[in-house]
Scaffold this active site. Structure first.
Site, PDB file in Angstrom:
ATOM      1  N   HIS A 145      41.854  -7.719  50.157  1.00  0.00           N
ATOM      2  CA  HIS A 145      42.201  -6.491  50.884  1.00  0.00           C
ATOM      3  C   HIS A 145      41.982  -5.230  50.064  1.00  0.00           C
ATOM      4  O   HIS A 145      42.123  -4.127  50.567  1.00  0.00           O
ATOM      5  CB  HIS A 145      43.670  -6.537  51.319  1.00  0.00           C
ATOM      6  CG  HIS A 145      44.608  -6.293  50.172  1.00  0.00           C
ATOM      7  ND1 HIS A 145      44.954  -7.277  49.298  1.00  0.00           N
ATOM      8  CD2 HIS A 145      45.217  -5.167  49.747  1.00  0.00           C
ATOM      9  CE1 HIS A 145      45.763  -6.776  48.379  1.00  0.00           C
ATOM     10  NE2 HIS A 145      45.936  -5.505  48.620  1.00  0.00           N
TER      11      HIS A 145
HETATM   12  C1  UD1 Z   1      48.959  -1.889  50.710  1.00  0.00           C
HETATM   13  C2  UD1 Z   1      49.239  -1.440  49.268  1.00  0.00           C
HETATM   14  C3  UD1 Z   1      48.700  -2.493  48.307  1.00  0.00           C
HETATM   15  C4  UD1 Z   1      49.207  -3.878  48.646  1.00  0.00           C
HETATM   16  C5  UD1 Z   1      48.856  -4.196  50.095  1.00  0.00           C
HETATM   17  C6  UD1 Z   1      49.325  -5.573  50.498  1.00  0.00           C
HETATM   18  C7  UD1 Z   1      49.239   0.979  48.837  1.00  0.00           C
HETATM   19  C8  UD1 Z   1      48.464   2.078  48.255  1.00  0.00           C
HETATM   20  N1  UD1 Z   1      48.556  -0.199  48.971  1.00  0.00           N
HETATM   21  O1  UD1 Z   1      47.569  -1.881  50.908  1.00  0.00           O
HETATM   22  O2  UD1 Z   1      49.120  -2.160  47.004  1.00  0.00           O
HETATM   23  O3  UD1 Z   1      48.632  -4.839  47.784  1.00  0.00           O
HETATM   24  O4  UD1 Z   1      49.480  -3.191  50.924  1.00  0.00           O
HETATM   25  O5  UD1 Z   1      49.121  -5.846  51.836  1.00  0.00           O
HETATM   26  O6  UD1 Z   1      50.398   1.159  49.158  1.00  0.00           O
HETATM   27  N2  UD1 Z   1      47.479  -2.162  58.791  1.00  0.00           N
HETATM   28  C9  UD1 Z   1      47.719  -2.835  59.979  1.00  0.00           C
HETATM   29  N3  UD1 Z   1      48.907  -3.458  60.134  1.00  0.00           N
HETATM   30  C10 UD1 Z   1      49.863  -3.451  59.166  1.00  0.00           C
HETATM   31  C11 UD1 Z   1      49.601  -2.757  57.974  1.00  0.00           C
HETATM   32  C12 UD1 Z   1      48.407  -2.127  57.796  1.00  0.00           C
HETATM   33  O7  UD1 Z   1      46.872  -2.879  60.866  1.00  0.00           O
HETATM   34  O8  UD1 Z   1      50.943  -4.033  59.374  1.00  0.00           O
HETATM   35  C13 UD1 Z   1      46.184  -1.459  58.588  1.00  0.00           C
HETATM   36  C14 UD1 Z   1      46.363   0.037  58.535  1.00  0.00           C
HETATM   37  O9  UD1 Z   1      46.184   0.584  59.780  1.00  0.00           O
HETATM   38  C15 UD1 Z   1      45.299   0.471  57.549  1.00  0.00           C
HETATM   39  C16 UD1 Z   1      45.087  -0.723  56.681  1.00  0.00           C
HETATM   40  O10 UD1 Z   1      45.679  -1.841  57.321  1.00  0.00           O
HETATM   41  O11 UD1 Z   1      44.108   0.742  58.222  1.00  0.00           O
HETATM   42  C17 UD1 Z   1      45.655  -0.525  55.303  1.00  0.00           C
HETATM   43  O12 UD1 Z   1      47.089  -0.422  55.279  1.00  0.00           O
HETATM   44  P1  UD1 Z   1      47.829   0.351  54.097  1.00  0.00           P
HETATM   45  O13 UD1 Z   1      49.274   0.193  54.184  1.00  0.00           O
HETATM   46  O14 UD1 Z   1      47.297   1.720  53.996  1.00  0.00           O
HETATM   47  O15 UD1 Z   1      47.335  -0.310  52.753  1.00  0.00           O
HETATM   48  P2  UD1 Z   1      46.958  -1.816  52.374  1.00  0.00           P
HETATM   49  O16 UD1 Z   1      45.485  -1.922  52.231  1.00  0.00           O
HETATM   50  O17 UD1 Z   1      47.667  -2.803  53.245  1.00  0.00           O
END
Ligand code: UD1
Length: 383
Positions: free
Chosen positions: A209
């Site tokens: 991820h």
């Molecule tokens: C975040 C953390 C990372 C951790 C990871 C584990 C930061 C900077 N990054 O990254 O350290 O290792 O979580 O999962 O805080 N999304 C969904 N559903 C969800 C959550 C996210 O669809 O329940 C999508 C969001 O819309 C976004 C993407 O996933 O487009 C990324 O989510 P985000 O929370 O920004 O960061 P992660 O890549 O999950």
């Protein structure tokens, strides 16, 4: 003033939930704490969040800030805006944050600006790669924290090199491993191998991820090419993180992944199923932080598709290896693992014994010097 220590515990994203579970339990068992659990809502999908609360027996959050997704600036700012009134209203003695996600730094900043003492669990880890958002979150959170709880020796050294006062730093072990050890037996009841028609030792498990791998299509292409090779001889199971799934939608890479015959693409799964999936796999390919630690305890070979790790003990004492993100290197490392004897006699890193959260509760209670109070308790000083 309440007799008990008032503490706000913050969680927000998937890897936070396994860390906060034993901490909440330890505060409850100790009896000297009044803990408020705040979920920022950074992760919100059923299988990225709620499932973990149910499985790990984490109390329902007292407050959910429901911030959801956004750019780093928007997400961090939203959490700060919504967390400040909660902290003002509850008037905690401490705010406790875990890990390195945006929720960690956002709530940490709010706390210190209100003059509330900040506690960081999993402090001191450094990849020395400032292009990683998590590295920025770690460095900044450690700089402003009043109590820093460290998981491995490298963390102590990093904080010392950064000039952090040694009185604030405590080597307590790893709360993520507390959770793993507490749930190992429960995981044995998982039906995930049956459901996916998998046989012990006959498949590799994958998680990816990190923006540096899945937002960069050239690097992602190298990874997919290596999977094309590996799955010809070993089944692969890939629970896809939402970020990765979004990036693959409608792309050539996505289509190539779907066309692989021996590749099982599934939605993210719960903690117990994933623990069982890892435990029985021949190897794991990942770019996660926590999985490097979990495979070390499980004794499963782990290929971490990164140039660095903030968790070096998983390499020096565990089963982890860093693999350069090029198809050739990934395949070469896979072949080495395939051809090697199952290793035995691994070391368990110091204090990864299931008691880290208990140590944390004891130390905070011992350090509490609110008006008129001096609780006596031993703390493990470290440098
Ligand atoms: C975040 C953390 C990372 C951790 C990871 C584990 C930061 C900077 N990054 O990254 O350290 O290792 O979580 O999962 O805080 N999304 C969904 N559903 C969800 C959550 C996210 O669809 O329940 C999508 C969001 O819309 C976004 C993407 O996933 O487009 C990324 O989510 P985000 O929370 O920004 O960061 P992660 O890549 O999950």
């Amino acid at each position: 003033m309440s007799e008990k220590i008032k503490i706000i515990c913050v969680c927000g994203a998937r890897p936070n939930f396994m860390k906060i579970a034993p901490v909440m339990r330890a505060f409850n068992d100790h009896g000297g704490f009044e803990a408020l659990l705040v979920h920022t809502g950074q992760h919100y999908d059923e299988n990225m969040s709620k499932l973990f609360f149910n499985e790990l027996g984490i109390p329902k959050p007292d407050i959910n800030l429901e911030v959801g997704s956004g750019s780093h600036a928007v997400q961090t700012a939203e959490i700060m805006k919504k967390f400040e009134p909660v902290a003002l209203d509850y008037k905690p003695d401490y705010v406790l944050v875990v890990g390195d996600v945006n929720s960690t730094i956002a709530c940490g900043l709010v706390a210190v600006k209100l003059g509330v003492k900040l506690i960081h669990v999993e402090a001191g880890l450094r990849s020395f790669d400032r292009t990683m958002p998590e590295e920025i979150n770690r460095v900044l959170t450690d700089t402003i924290s009043d109590l820093l709880f460290v998981t491995e020796q490298s963390g102590i050294e990093n904080l010392k090199n950064e000039g952090v006062n040694s009185d604030k730093v405590h080597f307590v072990g790893n709360v993520m491993i507390d959770t793993l050890l507490a749930n190992k037996e429960k995981a044995e009841k998982s039906r995930v191998l049956n459901d996916l028609s998998l046989e012990k030792g006959k498949y590799g498990a994958i998680t990816l991820h990190r923006p540096s791998n899945v937002d960069d299509m050239a690097r992602f292409n190298e990874i997919i090419s290596s999977f094309e090779y590996i799955q010809k001889e070993m089944k692969l199971v890939f629970p896809i993180h939402p970020r990765t799934r979004n990036n693959l939608k409608g792309t050539d890479l996505g289509r190539r992944l779907e066309q692989m015959e021996n590749m099982l693409l599934i939605d993210p799964i719960g903690y117990l199923d994933f623990l069982w999936l890892m435990s029985n796999s021949a190897f794991v390919i990942t770019d996660s932080g926590g999985i490097q630690e979990e495979t070390t305890i499980l004794g499963v070979p782990c290929m971490t598709l990164r140039e660095n790790t903030e968790r070096p003990v998983t390499i020096t004492e565990g089963t982890n290896r860093l693999v350069h993100v090029a198809a050739e290197d990934i395949v070469k490392n896979y072949c080495e693992i395939r051809d090697s004897e199952k290793s035995s006699g691994r070391n368990v890193p110091k204090f990864w014994d299931g008691k880290a959260a208990e140590r944390i509760a004891t130390i905070i209670a011992g350090q509490d010097t609110r008006k008129g109070k001096h609780r006596n308790s031993k703390s493990e000083k470290c440098f």
